[in-house]
Design a protein around this motif. Structure first.
Motif, PDB file in Angstrom:
ATOM      1  N   PRO A 234      49.593  20.286  90.845  1.00  0.00           N
ATOM      2  CA  PRO A 234      48.168  20.455  90.525  1.00  0.00           C
ATOM      3  C   PRO A 234      47.935  20.543  89.016  1.00  0.00           C
ATOM      4  O   PRO A 234      46.996  19.959  88.490  1.00  0.00           O
ATOM      5  N   ARG A 235      48.835  21.254  88.311  1.00  0.00           N
ATOM      6  CA  ARG A 235      48.657  21.368  86.853  1.00  0.00           C
ATOM      7  C   ARG A 235      48.911  20.017  86.176  1.00  0.00           C
ATOM      8  O   ARG A 235      48.213  19.653  85.233  1.00  0.00           O
TER       9      ARG A 235
ATOM     10  N   LEU B 133      46.739  14.854  83.691  1.00  0.00           N
ATOM     11  CA  LEU B 133      46.622  13.386  83.785  1.00  0.00           C
ATOM     12  C   LEU B 133      45.174  12.924  83.818  1.00  0.00           C
ATOM     13  O   LEU B 133      44.877  11.760  83.583  1.00  0.00           O
ATOM     14  N   LYS B 134      44.290  13.901  84.117  1.00  0.00           N
ATOM     15  CA  LYS B 134      42.867  13.545  84.282  1.00  0.00           C
ATOM     16  C   LYS B 134      42.313  12.769  83.095  1.00  0.00           C
ATOM     17  O   LYS B 134      41.563  11.816  83.260  1.00  0.00           O
ATOM     18  N   GLN B 135      42.701  13.208  81.880  1.00  0.00           N
ATOM     19  CA  GLN B 135      42.101  12.586  80.690  1.00  0.00           C
ATOM     20  C   GLN B 135      42.472  11.100  80.568  1.00  0.00           C
ATOM     21  O   GLN B 135      41.808  10.357  79.856  1.00  0.00           O
TER      22      GLN B 135
ATOM     23  N   ALA C  53      39.834   5.928  90.057  1.00  0.00           N
ATOM     24  CA  ALA C  53      40.263   7.252  90.518  1.00  0.00           C
ATOM     25  C   ALA C  53      41.786   7.302  90.612  1.00  0.00           C
ATOM     26  O   ALA C  53      42.442   6.287  90.857  1.00  0.00           O
ATOM     27  N   LEU C  54      42.311   8.506  90.384  1.00  0.00           N
ATOM     28  CA  LEU C  54      43.750   8.731  90.550  1.00  0.00           C
ATOM     29  C   LEU C  54      43.936   9.382  91.919  1.00  0.00           C
ATOM     30  O   LEU C  54      43.362  10.444  92.192  1.00  0.00           O
TER      31      LEU C  54
ATOM     32  N   LEU D 204      42.425  12.882  92.776  1.00  0.00           N
ATOM     33  CA  LEU D 204      42.730  14.000  91.879  1.00  0.00           C
ATOM     34  C   LEU D 204      41.847  13.952  90.649  1.00  0.00           C
ATOM     35  O   LEU D 204      41.553  14.968  90.039  1.00  0.00           O
ATOM     36  N   ALA D 205      41.451  12.749  90.285  1.00  0.00           N
ATOM     37  CA  ALA D 205      40.583  12.581  89.118  1.00  0.00           C
ATOM     38  C   ALA D 205      39.805  11.295  89.310  1.00  0.00           C
ATOM     39  O   ALA D 205      40.281  10.368  89.964  1.00  0.00           O
TER      40      ALA D 205
END
Ligand code: ADP
Length: 599
Positions: free
Chosen positions: A246-247, A252-254, A269-270, A278-279
């Motif tokens: 999760p962390r 990785l979101k950015q 989307a990831l 997730l993002a």
């Protein structure tokens, strides 16, 4: 005519229809090309984002290595190995568990008694880390696949090529991100081709081939990702960390972002290995096909998708259309536009053809009329010439002794000459009018006087042929602005027609009426009148309602045409009215009249 129509169909309509058909076909091809280009574009977007995610993961591994190196500055390798879990976790939040293993196959950290998580980790991984068992593992050494960043720290093709077994069986940096192209309608998660390579490998073999790497394996259907590092200071030790996914996803979101130009079209989307987003590049985006029960079916049907690679197996970057109907919609609009254009083209061709055919028909009629005209005029010229010649010869040879007869013959010669003059004047005037060369000498003239003079000069000829001419004209005061000769020519033409088309009822009348703002000069006869339906056509050039052959009446078809043109040049009109009691009434209407004059 039929031939022209066939040529027209073959030369114009058929090629136009073929062109229209080709246009529709090429549009269909274009649609496919556009769709393909769009797919390639979005695929490239997915590939780029996947590479960025991969690069970010590589950066995180480098951070882990730097952290280990920093810890080794202040601790001896063996000391650090013994308390690696407890030392690493507070320092590096991505670590779920820190572990250290000796190359001989001894797990130095974490201790079985450190924490429940440590115990779980040891139970799950001991046999693998001690290299006593082969496990299915996805692994990549050195840098993660990242063709977008060939200079990523640690990238070394040598590492891959140094081990042919690896290269052929498992993912290394030589393996690019793996793409799949799908359409929302056709794909289901089950259809995703097996792009990743999983290998049964021994931990010891993996870590001796390189000095750092990433391992991924599934334990009870849960993905576990491990970073490992074998420091140069003590190559017999392997330091590693099980990653807190999760962390990691947060970090990785950015990397999941889009160029501004594409933000209105797609969302990227990831997705994790369970197809959970997730993002995403657009906050709050949900795929159009997501069922209302909130299941992830919609997320599993992207437009295109690219897998991240062996470091995060079955994680992928997926692209969704914000408006999936738009593709079909713009294709439909293009089809409609081409359809309308084609219809318009066919309509234009139809109207054009109709106009051309109508014009052709008119030209043909005109050509036929001109031919008739030539034969009519020749005939009209020949008849008076024959009588003139015959009577002139008789007189010249002195064969006519009787004075009355001689006077009669001279009268015929004069009348026939006048007829010839009239005909030639008409033809010449018509030619002048056609060329726009006809000039009028406008001057105030007395219409009543002019009409009387003209009719009286015609009277002897008419009476000689058994006609009764009645003239009803005011004494004077019917002044119009006009060309005397041209107006006289109109009246002569009307009188001549009355004479020609009277049949046996030899009665002609000339009348003048003052309407206050106009004068109407009428020529009336008691003949059969103009055949029904020809009332307007008789004013067309060369048109004859009475055919020379059938009626025996000679004519050129120009008399009324000229009369009307002259009247119009004076601001007036010549028209035909049927006469009560039978016969014709031709009206020459000219502006003027006493009302106007008085005013
Ligand atoms: P044409 O030389 O044939 O007389 P016009 O232009 O003077 O040519 O007349 C056109 C046609 O109009 C004639 O062919 C005839 O059919 C018809 N027409 C003219 N005047 C009369 C009339 N007074 N009575 C009946 N038909 C007439």
């Amino acid at each position: 005519m039929k031939k022209v129509a066939i040529v027209f169909v073959l030369a114009v309509i058929a090629p136009s229809l073929v062109l229209a058909w080709l246009a529709v076909r090429s549009l269909r091809d274009q649609e496919a090309v556009v769709e393909r280009q769009q797919t390639l574009l979005y695929q490239a977007v997915a590939d780029t984002v996947a590479r960025e995610v991969g690069a970010k993961l590589g950066e995180e591994r480098q951070l882990f290595i730097q952290r280990v190196e920093a810890l080794l500055q202040t601790n001896s390798p063996r000391d650090l190995a013994a308390r690696f879990d407890a030392t690493l976790r507070p320092e590096w939040p991505l670590a779920e568990i820190g572990f250290a293993v000796s190359l001989e196959g001894k797990v130095l950290a974490p201790s079985l008694f450190d924490s429940p998580e440590a115990r779980r980790f040891r139970l799950d991984n001991d046999r693998f880390l001690c290299s006593t068992e082969l496990v299915e593992v996805y692994w990549s050494s050195k840098a993660l696949p990242n063709p977008a960043h060939p200079d990523t720290k640690g990238a070394s093709p040598k590492a891959a090529s140094s081990n042919p077994t690896n290269e052929s069986k498992v993912g290394t940096e030589t393996k690019a991100t793996k793409s799949r192209v799908t359409t929302p309608e056709k794909t289901s998660a089950a259809e995703v081709p097996p792009l990743l390579t999983v290998e049964e490998a021994e931990f010891q073999r993996i870590v001796t081939e390189d000095t750092e790497g990433t391992l991924a394996r599934f334990l009870q259907n849960q993905l576990k990702v491990l970073f490992w590092y074998r420091p140069a200071r003590d190559p017999q030790l392997v330091f590693g960390a099980q990653i807190n996914l999760p962390r990691l996803a947060e970090r990785l979101k950015q990397s999941v972002r889009l160029e501004p130009a594409l933000r209105g079209e797609i969302c990227v989307a990831l997705l994790d290995d369970n197809g959970r987003p997730l993002a995403r590049s657009r906050e709050g985006f949900v795929p159009a096909m997501t069922p209302s029960d909130g299941t992830r079916a919609g997320w599993k049907r992207p437009f295109v998708a690219t897998e991240i690679g062996d470091a995060l197996p079955h994680w992928e970057v997926a692209v969704y259309l914000l408006n999936p109907a738009q593709l079909g919609h713009s294709a439909g609009t293009a089809r409609l536009v081409v359809g309308l254009l084609t219809a318009l083209l066919v309509l234009a061709i139809g109207i054009g053809s109709w106009l051309i055919v109508a014009d052709l028909r008119r030209q043909l009629t005109l050509a036929r009329q001109k031919t008739d005209f030539v034969s009519n005029v020749s005939h009209e010229l020949k008849t008076p010439l024959t009588s003139i010649r015959m009577f002139a010869e008789m007189l010249a040879e002195g064969r006519v002794q009787d004075e009355n007869k001689r006077r009669h013959f001279l009268g015929i010669i004069t009348a026939e000459t006048a007829r010839l003059t009239r005909l030639i004047n008409n033809v010449l005037d018509f030619a002048r009018l056609e060329r726009g060369e006809k000039k009028y000498q406008f001057a105030p003239c007395d219409l009543a006087g002019l009409a009387r003079e003209t009719a009286e000069s015609y009277r002897p000829h008419l009476e000689a042929n058994g006609f009764n001419l009645k003239i009803h004209l005011p004494e004077a005061g019917a002044t119009v602005n006009g060309d005397r000769d041209a107006l006289a020519q109109v009246l002569v033409n009307l009188l001549s027609n009355a004479e020609k088309y009277s049949g046996d009822a030899k009665e002609i009348e000339v009348q003048l009426e003052d309407f206050g703002d106009a004068f109407e000069l009428r020529v009336l006869d008691r003949g059969p009148g103009v055949p029904r339906g020809c009332e307007e056509r008789i004013f067309e050039q060369f048109y004859r309602a009475h055919d020379s052959l059938a009626s025996g009446v000679q004519g050129s078809g120009l008399g009324l045409t000229l009369a009307r043109q002259i009247a119009r040049a004076h601001g007036g009109e010549v028209s035909y009215e049927g006469r009560r009691g039978g016969g014709s009434c031709f009206v020459l209407r000219l502006p003027g009249g006493n009302l106007k004059r008085d005013a």
